[in-house]
Design an enzyme around this catalytic site. Structure first.
Site, PDB file in Angstrom:
ATOM      1  N   TYR A   1       0.859  -1.180   0.000  1.00 16.92           N
ATOM      2  CA  TYR A   1       0.000   0.000   0.000  1.00 16.92           C
ATOM      3  C   TYR A   1       0.896   1.230   0.000  1.00 16.92           C
ATOM      4  O   TYR A   1       1.854   1.308   0.769  1.00 16.92           O
ATOM      5  CB  TYR A   1      -0.891  -0.006   1.248  1.00 16.92           C
ATOM      6  CG  TYR A   1      -1.829   1.183   1.366  1.00 16.92           C
ATOM      7  CD1 TYR A   1      -2.940   1.293   0.544  1.00 16.92           C
ATOM      8  CD2 TYR A   1      -1.592   2.178   2.311  1.00 16.92           C
ATOM      9  CE1 TYR A   1      -3.809   2.376   0.653  1.00 16.92           C
ATOM     10  CE2 TYR A   1      -2.457   3.263   2.429  1.00 16.92           C
ATOM     11  CZ  TYR A   1      -3.560   3.357   1.599  1.00 16.92           C
ATOM     12  OH  TYR A   1      -4.416   4.430   1.713  1.00 16.92           O
TER      13      TYR A   1
ATOM     14  N   ASP B   1       9.364   2.883  -0.331  1.00 21.94           N
ATOM     15  CA  ASP B   1       8.324   3.539   0.459  1.00 21.94           C
ATOM     16  C   ASP B   1       8.552   3.160   1.916  1.00 21.94           C
ATOM     17  O   ASP B   1       8.162   2.081   2.365  1.00 21.94           O
ATOM     18  CB  ASP B   1       6.943   3.109  -0.035  1.00 21.94           C
ATOM     19  CG  ASP B   1       5.832   3.806   0.754  1.00 21.94           C
ATOM     20  OD1 ASP B   1       6.157   4.524   1.719  1.00 21.94           O
ATOM     21  OD2 ASP B   1       4.653   3.613   0.403  1.00 21.94           O
TER      22      ASP B   1
ATOM     23  N   LYS C   1       4.586   8.923   8.938  1.00 25.83           N
ATOM     24  CA  LYS C   1       4.318   8.311  10.234  1.00 25.83           C
ATOM     25  C   LYS C   1       5.291   8.783  11.322  1.00 25.83           C
ATOM     26  O   LYS C   1       5.139   9.875  11.847  1.00 25.83           O
ATOM     27  CB  LYS C   1       4.280   6.790  10.088  1.00 25.83           C
ATOM     28  CG  LYS C   1       3.124   6.362   9.128  1.00 25.83           C
ATOM     29  CD  LYS C   1       2.785   4.912   9.228  1.00 25.83           C
ATOM     30  CE  LYS C   1       1.844   4.452   8.131  1.00 25.83           C
ATOM     31  NZ  LYS C   1       0.448   4.396   8.493  1.00 25.83           N
TER      32      LYS C   1
HETATM   33  N1  PMP Z   1       2.916   4.152   2.300  1.00 18.85           N
HETATM   34  C1  PMP Z   1       2.927   3.242   3.277  1.00 18.85           C
HETATM   35  C2  PMP Z   1       3.982   2.172   3.263  1.00 18.85           C
HETATM   36  C3  PMP Z   1       1.980   3.275   4.285  1.00 18.85           C
HETATM   37  O1  PMP Z   1       1.991   2.363   5.247  1.00 18.85           O
HETATM   38  C4  PMP Z   1       0.995   4.294   4.260  1.00 18.85           C
HETATM   39  C5  PMP Z   1      -0.087   4.393   5.322  1.00 18.85           C
HETATM   40  N2  PMP Z   1      -0.392   3.257   5.994  1.00 18.85           N
HETATM   41  C6  PMP Z   1       1.031   5.225   3.220  1.00 18.85           C
HETATM   42  C7  PMP Z   1       2.003   5.141   2.259  1.00 18.85           C
HETATM   43  C8  PMP Z   1       0.029   6.344   3.147  1.00 18.85           C
HETATM   44  O2  PMP Z   1       0.249   7.242   4.167  1.00 18.85           O
HETATM   45  P1  PMP Z   1      -0.933   8.235   4.653  1.00 18.85           P
HETATM   46  O3  PMP Z   1      -1.967   7.372   5.279  1.00 18.85           O
HETATM   47  O4  PMP Z   1      -0.237   9.168   5.596  1.00 18.85           O
HETATM   48  O5  PMP Z   1      -1.427   8.932   3.427  1.00 18.85           O
END
Ligand code: PMP
Length: 439
Positions: A153, A248, A276
């Site tokens: 994701y 990511d 995060k």
């Molecule tokens: N990339 C990763 C690996 C994530 O875990 C997340 C959120 N769980 C996101 C992108 C998206 O981040 P946000 O919810 O702050 O938009």
């Protein structure tokens, strides 16, 4: 006001009715789908406060929290240093929309510890960071296709909602309606930990791959570590093809080690996204990478990205306080590693004693209890694990005040605030929950 001191909540008539009111005003009553707890078959919780590793819901019940705000709460909730830093920043003004000094320090400190990140730009959410990194990769290569992995994701930008993990998988919409066929056609999907499948994507794309984007430790289909050679293989494919390798690290950055997953596995990406933990619980994300790539961003270059709330002063203050706490404690990550290892091995032993195929996959402070006989290496294995059993386990734990992620496809997050007591209580509850499952 003292940092971390309880603050009187805003009055709400009859908190027991919150869900009905919320559901009338908001789809599913929640502002992010996984908060609805639909995958585990219980009513969702509404939280009033959190301190350390504990949460209190609006009905006054206390829980040991393994959700950790889905990752940011590495130091625990209401960490005094972070709260004080945010309060001090708020007193100086919330937002000016111009440059400020603390964001420079945070940028320098993140650049210094993030492999491959020579320059960085702050945004607000992980979704923005990954979308911007892909735009930059496309601009730099002049190519259209990206390769992502099933079950990973990267936020909810259209091009990522193809075989997506996290809440999209939990709610049964990994390929969201509303994403056009043209957009979906530019995303190629490979199996995680399968370099042959990556080779197939490169063959099919015929020279048009702009980037591989990967969670270097997959955390959005539960915790699926990279197998030896997988990340190095992606690096080699990008070197050979001229595509950008995007790590990511929104979930893994500062969490799986002081230098993130790139530092842990010794593979350097071309671009990296963070989120995060870097905002210490406030909305802050970033993307960064090689200087020659990053200099393509406006105003130095032509690739556009911007944000009213980018590098928000309160978020930067929380991020700096988080880095201060990590830097003040050289054993920080080793201690989490030890706690995580002890928890995982005890849980697995409990499963074995009862003949339950419980497999705890873990990298540092990210862990997932899969009800699966074999190892979970990709989305195919995740999908084959027993999600109904996970839901029963979740409910049995919740009844004992232990709050696991309300989805078999989300990681549990160990924090520095999970001490001996929280680990003991969690293991005790797991013993009883597994006994119930075995009965
Ligand atoms: N990339 C990763 C690996 C994530 O875990 C997340 C959120 N769980 C996101 C992108 C998206 O981040 P946000 O919810 O702050 O938009």
């Amino acid at each position: 006001m003292t940092a971390g001191a309880p603050v009187a909540p805003r009055p709400f008539a009859d908190p027991g009715t919150w869900l009905a009111r919320a559901a009338a005003a908001t789809p599913g009553g929640v502002h992010s789908p996984v908060r609805a707890f639909r995958a585990v078959g219980v009513e969702p919780l509404a939280i009033a406060s959190g301190h350390g590793a504990r949460l209190r819901d609006v009905q006054g019940r206390e829980y040991i929290d393994w959700i950790g705000a889905w990752g940011p709460a590495l130091l625990g909730h209401a960490h005094p240093g972070t709260v004080a830093a945010v309060q001090e920043a708020a007193a100086r003004g919330l937002l000016f929309g111009l440059a400020a000094l603390p964001e420079i320090e945070l940028a320098e400190r993140l650049v210094a510890r993030t492999p491959g990140c020579e320059m960085i730009r702050f945004a607000v959410t992980g979704t923005e960071a990954t979308a911007s990194a892909v735009r930059l990769a496309r601009a730099a290569t002049g190519r259209a296709h990206i390769i992502k992995f099933a079950g990973c994701y990267h936020g909810h930008a259209d091009g990522f909602l193809i075989r997506a993990g996290s809440g999209a998988a939990t709610c049964g919409v990994p390929d969201s309606p509303g994403v056009t066929a043209a957009t979906a056609g530019e995303t190629m999907v490979a199996r995680y930990n399968d370099l042959d499948d990556v080779a197939r994507c490169f063959r099919d794309a015929g020279g048009s791959v702009a980037a591989i984007i990967v969670e270097p430790v997959a955390g959005n289909m539960g915790c699926v570590p990279p197998e030896p050679g997988f990340l190095a293989g992606l690096r080699a494919w990008c070197d050979e093809s001229g595509a950008c390798l995007i790590f990511d690290e929104v979930m893994t950055g500062l969490r799986v080690g002081p230098r993130g997953a790139a530092g842990r596995y010794g593979i350097t990406p071309d671009l990296v996204t963070l989120g995060k933990v870097i905002g210490g619980g406030m909305p802050l994300s970033a993307f960064g990478g090689r200087a020659d790539l990053m200099r393509r961003m406006a105003p130095e270059g032509l690739v556009y990205q911007a944000g009213t709330f980018a590098a928000h002063p309160l978020a930067v203050a929380a991020g700096l306080a988080t880095l201060d706490a990590l830097d003040a404690d050289p054993d920080f990550h080793d201690r989490l590693e030890q706690h995580g290892a002890a928890l995982a091995s005890e849980l697995e032993a409990m499963g074995r004693r009862r003949g339950i195929p419980l497999r705890v996959q873990r990298v540092a402070s990210l862990w997932t209890a899969f009800f699966s006989a074999g190892p979970v290496r990709s989305w195919d294995d995740v999908a084959a694990a027993d999600s109904a059993c996970y839901a029963r386990f979740f409910r049995a734990m919740l009844r004992q005040g232990i709050l696991l992620p309300p989805s078999p496809y989300e990681c549990a997050f160990l924090s520095a605030a999970h001490g001996e007591a929280e680990l003991r209580l969690t293991l005790g509850a797991a013993e009883r929950a597994l006994e119930e499952l075995a009965a």
